[in-house]
Scaffold this motif. Structure first.
Motif, PDB file in Angstrom:
ATOM      1  N   PHE A 132       2.449   4.996 -10.571  1.00  0.00           N
ATOM      2  CA  PHE A 132       1.827   5.213  -9.265  1.00  0.00           C
ATOM      3  C   PHE A 132       1.997   6.633  -8.722  1.00  0.00           C
ATOM      4  O   PHE A 132       1.076   7.128  -8.060  1.00  0.00           O
ATOM      5  CB  PHE A 132       2.301   4.163  -8.247  1.00  0.00           C
ATOM      6  N   ARG A 173      -3.989   4.757  -1.385  1.00  0.00           N
ATOM      7  CA  ARG A 173      -2.823   4.680  -0.497  1.00  0.00           C
ATOM      8  C   ARG A 173      -3.049   3.667   0.627  1.00  0.00           C
ATOM      9  O   ARG A 173      -2.101   3.048   1.094  1.00  0.00           O
ATOM     10  CB  ARG A 173      -2.540   6.069   0.077  1.00  0.00           C
ATOM     11  N   CYS A 174      -4.299   3.505   1.065  1.00  0.00           N
ATOM     12  CA  CYS A 174      -4.592   2.475   2.073  1.00  0.00           C
ATOM     13  C   CYS A 174      -4.271   1.085   1.501  1.00  0.00           C
ATOM     14  O   CYS A 174      -3.792   0.206   2.204  1.00  0.00           O
ATOM     15  CB  CYS A 174      -6.066   2.468   2.452  1.00  0.00           C
ATOM     16  N   ILE A 175      -4.577   0.904   0.222  1.00  0.00           N
ATOM     17  CA  ILE A 175      -4.384  -0.411  -0.397  1.00  0.00           C
ATOM     18  C   ILE A 175      -2.914  -0.631  -0.727  1.00  0.00           C
ATOM     19  O   ILE A 175      -2.340  -1.676  -0.444  1.00  0.00           O
ATOM     20  CB  ILE A 175      -5.225  -0.548  -1.684  1.00  0.00           C
ATOM     21  N   PHE A 176      -2.328   0.395  -1.365  1.00  0.00           N
ATOM     22  CA  PHE A 176      -0.926   0.304  -1.781  1.00  0.00           C
ATOM     23  C   PHE A 176      -0.147   1.470  -1.173  1.00  0.00           C
ATOM     24  O   PHE A 176      -0.126   2.561  -1.755  1.00  0.00           O
ATOM     25  CB  PHE A 176      -0.797   0.403  -3.302  1.00  0.00           C
ATOM     26  N   PRO A 177       0.478   1.268  -0.047  1.00  0.00           N
ATOM     27  CA  PRO A 177       1.242   2.370   0.568  1.00  0.00           C
ATOM     28  C   PRO A 177       2.355   2.863  -0.359  1.00  0.00           C
ATOM     29  O   PRO A 177       2.702   4.034  -0.356  1.00  0.00           O
ATOM     30  CB  PRO A 177       1.836   1.749   1.821  1.00  0.00           C
ATOM     31  N   GLU A 178       2.903   1.938  -1.151  1.00  0.00           N
ATOM     32  CA  GLU A 178       3.964   2.289  -2.095  1.00  0.00           C
ATOM     33  C   GLU A 178       3.666   1.611  -3.413  1.00  0.00           C
ATOM     34  O   GLU A 178       3.271   0.447  -3.430  1.00  0.00           O
ATOM     35  CB  GLU A 178       5.301   1.708  -1.624  1.00  0.00           C
ATOM     36  N   PRO A 180       4.668  -0.087  -7.092  1.00  0.00           N
ATOM     37  CA  PRO A 180       5.795  -0.873  -7.580  1.00  0.00           C
ATOM     38  C   PRO A 180       6.774   0.016  -8.337  1.00  0.00           C
ATOM     39  O   PRO A 180       6.404   1.109  -8.770  1.00  0.00           O
ATOM     40  CB  PRO A 180       5.138  -1.895  -8.503  1.00  0.00           C
ATOM     41  N   ARG A 234      -9.891   0.475   5.198  1.00  0.00           N
ATOM     42  CA  ARG A 234      -9.221   1.761   5.371  1.00  0.00           C
ATOM     43  C   ARG A 234      -8.110   1.652   6.410  1.00  0.00           C
ATOM     44  O   ARG A 234      -8.205   0.897   7.378  1.00  0.00           O
ATOM     45  CB  ARG A 234     -10.225   2.822   5.821  1.00  0.00           C
ATOM     46  N   ASN A 235      -7.069   2.417   6.199  1.00  0.00           N
ATOM     47  CA  ASN A 235      -6.022   2.536   7.195  1.00  0.00           C
ATOM     48  C   ASN A 235      -6.289   3.805   8.000  1.00  0.00           C
ATOM     49  O   ASN A 235      -6.235   4.904   7.450  1.00  0.00           O
ATOM     50  CB  ASN A 235      -4.669   2.635   6.487  1.00  0.00           C
ATOM     51  N   CYS A 238      -3.843   6.565   7.488  1.00  0.00           N
ATOM     52  CA  CYS A 238      -3.399   6.770   6.101  1.00  0.00           C
ATOM     53  C   CYS A 238      -2.965   8.220   5.880  1.00  0.00           C
ATOM     54  O   CYS A 238      -3.658   9.152   6.286  1.00  0.00           O
ATOM     55  CB  CYS A 238      -4.538   6.427   5.146  1.00  0.00           C
TER      56      CYS A 238
ATOM     57  N   PRO B  56       9.820  -4.605  -3.420  1.00  0.00           N
ATOM     58  CA  PRO B  56       8.774  -3.578  -3.453  1.00  0.00           C
ATOM     59  C   PRO B  56       7.590  -3.974  -4.335  1.00  0.00           C
ATOM     60  O   PRO B  56       6.539  -3.361  -4.284  1.00  0.00           O
ATOM     61  CB  PRO B  56       9.490  -2.346  -4.017  1.00  0.00           C
ATOM     62  N   LEU B  57       7.787  -5.002  -5.123  1.00  0.00           N
ATOM     63  CA  LEU B  57       6.699  -5.460  -5.994  1.00  0.00           C
ATOM     64  C   LEU B  57       5.572  -6.136  -5.230  1.00  0.00           C
ATOM     65  O   LEU B  57       4.486  -6.317  -5.740  1.00  0.00           O
ATOM     66  CB  LEU B  57       7.259  -6.490  -6.985  1.00  0.00           C
ATOM     67  N   ASN B  59       2.815  -6.957  -2.204  1.00  0.00           N
ATOM     68  CA  ASN B  59       1.955  -6.414  -1.154  1.00  0.00           C
ATOM     69  C   ASN B  59       1.422  -7.569  -0.328  1.00  0.00           C
ATOM     70  O   ASN B  59       1.068  -8.612  -0.872  1.00  0.00           O
ATOM     71  CB  ASN B  59       0.772  -5.674  -1.768  1.00  0.00           C
ATOM     72  N   LEU B  61      -1.499  -8.320   2.544  1.00  0.00           N
ATOM     73  CA  LEU B  61      -2.656  -7.818   3.289  1.00  0.00           C
ATOM     74  C   LEU B  61      -3.077  -8.854   4.314  1.00  0.00           C
ATOM     75  O   LEU B  61      -3.151 -10.041   4.007  1.00  0.00           O
ATOM     76  CB  LEU B  61      -3.842  -7.540   2.360  1.00  0.00           C
ATOM     77  N   ARG B  65      -6.001  -5.411   5.424  1.00  0.00           N
ATOM     78  CA  ARG B  65      -5.139  -4.282   5.820  1.00  0.00           C
ATOM     79  C   ARG B  65      -3.714  -4.555   5.378  1.00  0.00           C
ATOM     80  O   ARG B  65      -3.158  -5.627   5.644  1.00  0.00           O
ATOM     81  CB  ARG B  65      -5.152  -4.104   7.348  1.00  0.00           C
ATOM     82  N   ASN B  66      -3.106  -3.575   4.721  1.00  0.00           N
ATOM     83  CA  ASN B  66      -1.729  -3.742   4.278  1.00  0.00           C
ATOM     84  C   ASN B  66      -0.818  -3.798   5.504  1.00  0.00           C
ATOM     85  O   ASN B  66      -0.921  -2.939   6.394  1.00  0.00           O
ATOM     86  CB  ASN B  66      -1.341  -2.582   3.365  1.00  0.00           C
ATOM     87  N   ASP B  68       2.088  -2.962   5.858  1.00  0.00           N
ATOM     88  CA  ASP B  68       2.906  -1.750   5.992  1.00  0.00           C
ATOM     89  C   ASP B  68       2.322  -0.827   7.051  1.00  0.00           C
ATOM     90  O   ASP B  68       3.027  -0.036   7.660  1.00  0.00           O
ATOM     91  CB  ASP B  68       2.948  -0.989   4.666  1.00  0.00           C
ATOM     92  N   PHE B  69       0.997  -0.889   7.223  1.00  0.00           N
ATOM     93  CA  PHE B  69       0.323  -0.014   8.189  1.00  0.00           C
ATOM     94  C   PHE B  69       0.101  -0.724   9.519  1.00  0.00           C
ATOM     95  O   PHE B  69      -0.502  -0.164  10.418  1.00  0.00           O
ATOM     96  CB  PHE B  69      -1.020   0.457   7.627  1.00  0.00           C
TER      97      PHE B  69
END
Lengths: 251, 92
Positions: A132, A173-178, A180, A234-235, A238, B56-57, B59, B61, B65-66, B68-69
């Motif tokens: 990633f 990054r919007c989909i996966f902020p971090e 794995p 979208r975030n 982001c 951390p594995l 997610n 939504l 929207r994730n 995290d945001f």
């Protein structure tokens, strides 16, 4: 009829796809410049299909050498290629498959300083990475240049794909902020075939102007033989594509 | 209120592909996960490293929207929301 006469493919190499893509679509594909980041499991499938489709210019970047543990899935690399740079091994096969394309191979590493060079003069980026952190660099480069980024990733029997159109869709990054944690992913080779083929399909659609881009995060569950679309959006804040993205390149 | 939970990869083995769950108005993601943990053995361990510490594995939504945001585990859920739980793949 020889290769030269067949360049437009009406009677030859591209004769089975031109009825779908049109002569114009084929010409757009021939004029396209594409970066494929990675020549591993996904990159093998993507590069083979895009070369076969007649993408005019392919830049293939990978810094690894072929290892025996690659051979269950990285179908560009064969037993005799072990210890060879993946790019050299890939070049042999891709040009043998389609000598009409222009192929640039690079055994460099995609990092913060090189990513803008690799991505600087292409029309789109295809993600065939295995981690990633590098995907985020490519995502940011795509957003900065406002060019599409075709994401794919695999693990075991599972895989995911998304077509990222900066300014229009969620970015990676919007989909996966971090991402794995890093690991040596277990992988069934055919999973790379499924996801890589979806990515290649999306590229061909985008370049030829056919269909609608994949608007969701597509999740492939090979264990159950099912594919699902997960809504993504979208975030607004982001850090890669929002208005306050580093570098002020947000969209 | 009713929310839909969609689970992917190994989480599907625990929750099933999709389920509807009845929750009190104003419930949060944290409350939803706790309810799922009570009704489905192995879910808590699959999702959390420790108390309140998401692996951390995973997610999560909410309507695409994730979280995290949004407000992370304190993100409020509304009637009809779709919550997707999935571990992204990273290999290539």
């Amino acid at each position: 009829m020889g290769e030269k006469e067949n360049r437009n493919g009406l009677n030859g190499r591209y004769s089975r796809q031109i009825p779908i893509l049109g002569v114009e679509g084929q010409e757009k594909i021939r004029q396209a410049r594409v970066l494929i980041a990675g020549a591993g499991g996904l990159g093998s499938v993507i590069a083979l299909y895009l070369a076969a489709a007649g993408i005019g210019f392919i830049r293939l970047v990978d810094h690894d050498r072929v290892d025996s543990s690659n051979l269950n899935r990285q179908i560009l690399h064969w037993s005799g290629d072990i210890n060879q740079p993946k790019t050299a091994s890939a070049e042999k096969k891709l040009l043998a498959l389609n000598p009409q394309i222009s192929l640039e191979i690079d055994s460099g590493t995609i990092d913060e300083s090189s990513v803008s060079v690799f991505a600087g003069d292409v029309d789109l980026i295809v993600d065939a990475m295995d981690n990633f952190p590098t995907r985020y660099l490519l995502n940011r480069a795509a957003v900065a240049r406002r060019i599409p980024f075709f994401h794919g990733a695999v693990r075991g029997f599972y895989g995911q794909a998304a077509t990222i159109l900066p300014g229009r869709t969620a970015c990676l990054r919007c989909i996966f902020p971090e991402g794995p944690p890093a690991e040596t992913s277990p992988i069934v080779g055919a999973t790379c075939g499924v996801i890589g083929s979806i990515q290649a399909t999306e590229v061909i659609k985008y370049l030829s102007g056919k269909g609608t881009p994949l608007g969701k995060l597509l999740f492939w569950d090979g264990l159950h033989g099912e594919m699902d679309g997960i809504d993504i959006s979208r975030n607004p804040s982001c850090i890669d594509c929002g208005p306050f993205a580093v570098g002020g390149e947000g969209t | 209120m009713k929310v839909t939970v969609r689970a992917f990869a190994h989480l599907r083995d625990i929750l099933g592909k999709e389920l509807e769950i009845e929750l009190p108005e104003g419930e949060t993601i944290r409350g939803l996960l706790a309810a799922l943990g009570e009704s489905h053995g192995g879910f808590q361990e699959a999702l959390f490293d420790g108390p309140g510490q998401l692996k951390p594995l995973n997610n999560i939504l909410k309507n695409g929207r994730n979280i995290d945001f949004l407000d992370q585990l304190e993100t409020q859920i509304g009637d009809g929301d779709v919550i997707a739980l999935f571990p992204p793949a990273a290999g290539g």
